[in-house]
Write an enzyme that holds these catalytic residues in place. Sequence first.
Site, PDB file in Angstrom:
ATOM      1  N   CYS A 240       2.943   4.735   3.948  1.00  0.00           N
ATOM      2  CA  CYS A 240       3.337   3.880   5.073  1.00  0.00           C
ATOM      3  C   CYS A 240       3.356   4.681   6.380  1.00  0.00           C
ATOM      4  O   CYS A 240       2.308   5.107   6.843  1.00  0.00           O
ATOM      5  CB  CYS A 240       4.669   3.196   4.789  1.00  0.00           C
ATOM      6  SG  CYS A 240       4.954   1.737   5.831  1.00  0.00           S
TER       7      CYS A 240
ATOM      8  N   HIS B  39       4.144   0.773  -0.572  1.00  0.00           N
ATOM      9  CA  HIS B  39       5.351   1.286  -1.218  1.00  0.00           C
ATOM     10  C   HIS B  39       5.344   0.843  -2.676  1.00  0.00           C
ATOM     11  O   HIS B  39       4.767  -0.186  -3.031  1.00  0.00           O
ATOM     12  CB  HIS B  39       6.606   0.724  -0.551  1.00  0.00           C
ATOM     13  CG  HIS B  39       6.820   1.181   0.857  1.00  0.00           C
ATOM     14  ND1 HIS B  39       7.132   2.477   1.178  1.00  0.00           N
ATOM     15  CD2 HIS B  39       6.790   0.496   2.027  1.00  0.00           C
ATOM     16  CE1 HIS B  39       7.278   2.571   2.494  1.00  0.00           C
ATOM     17  NE2 HIS B  39       7.069   1.397   3.030  1.00  0.00           N
TER      18      HIS B  39
END
Length: 515
Positions: free
Chosen positions: A354, A438
């Site tokens: 991310c 994630h």
Amino acid sequence: MSGGLLVAGTTSDAGKSVVTAGICRWLVRQGVKVAPFKAQNMSLNSFVTREGAEIGRAQAMQAQACRIEPTALMNPVLLKPGGEQSSQVVLLGRPVGELSARGFFGGSGGSSPGKRLHGGRQQKLLGTVLDCLAELRDTYDAVICEGAGSPAEINLRRTDIVNMGIARGARLPVLVVGDIDRGGVFASFFGTLALLSREDQELVAGFLVNKFRGDVSLLEPGLDMLHGLTGRRAYGVLPFRHGLGIDEEDGLRVSLRGAVRESAVAPPVGEDVLRVAVCAVPLMSNFTDVDALAAEPGVVVRFVDRPEELADADLVIVPGTRGTVGALQWLRERGLAEALRRRAAEGRPVLGICGGFQILGEHIEDEVESRAGRVDGLGLLPVRVRFAREKTLTRPEGEALGERVEGYEIHHGVAEVTGGVPFLDGCRVGAVWGTHWHGSLESDGFRRAFLREVAAAAGRRFVPAAGTSFAALREEQLDRLGDLIEQHADTDALWRLIESGAPRGLPFIPPGAPA
């Protein structure tokens, strides 16, 4: 059963999340249809539900304890800190603006559209959270609610929507959890009660001692005296157990094994261990991504903040962050940026997740989060990032390294990948990988394939354990929490409390706070 309960705490980290999850798992094993609820959460560890709503990870784990899918109703207000003085406000799973602490908790301040929505007043959300709770109570036999911090934060009581505000609004009995391991639990129980108004005290049914080490019989005289002083009983004494955290709201922890530096590592299957260093960037978010690695036998996970700590690492992870540009600057100031460049040049593994993925790219254009404009990245991946005002919240599925992968995305940055080998939604160049996903390492086959790639690139004779199931380990952990409640709490009394509410005629303990 038809009822509810608010699990409050004498302090932050008293164990409210764990106790709530444990009660949920105990109830569902009794055949009760139960759901978790936390009106307002402050956390950088969040999760995306099936309907694309962002909620706190603790509530997602509590939903798993209930064996149900998490929804936005379970955590209607999520605050994601962006610094010491402001947070992004996520309402019913969607971001609605940035607010200062003063603006949210009762003063002026804030920015559109958050200021228009909240009017600078937290208590205006009370109706929304009560509606969410009512909808859950209409659907489930019981709803176990988690408080935040302490209900005795008298400076915030006027605008409280997560502790006694929700208890009063929904007429919920309150169980106060205290962490005896940090000391002073009797004073904390008594002081918490004595700082509540008469109306609030009427709902506080009793206490639950958490993290006790030793002989319970030595504690019983104190509990009897506390009962005599307050008219309220203890509902149980839970023993100290390592590794029972469930996706902490903050702090540097690996949930499956407690504090990383304290945890024992299972011996490796192969000849070597694999060392993983996680850069502890500011405003680190979803550091629970490394839980699945820490669960692997022979994998040693640690958080680092100095370049020399990367020297013996077989894999370095740059994790997600709520402040991507600030984290990039921090890496440069600490000398970690240059250490990451050296690793890449030497063909030593690096993984960006991310915000960490964005940091590894060529440049970032940010007029949303930091408003810093164009900032050069580390240049390790052929990726250009532009921050969009609309947040991406998805639950993608795909394939990488020949294995099926599931994950979730929470980010404002939009990545344009211009080269490299495709890797999930990102790319790979040499031994440097990057993705927005994630939770991808929770996919067992993919995690094992990735660790084999890392071990080969690092020259380690490490072999992933074939039978490690992260989902099974999660279930074992939740069952341990349920066992803790079933074996060490007065479950008959707890059942009556959830079903019938706080006992009537509980004494008022002065001085109390103004109503």
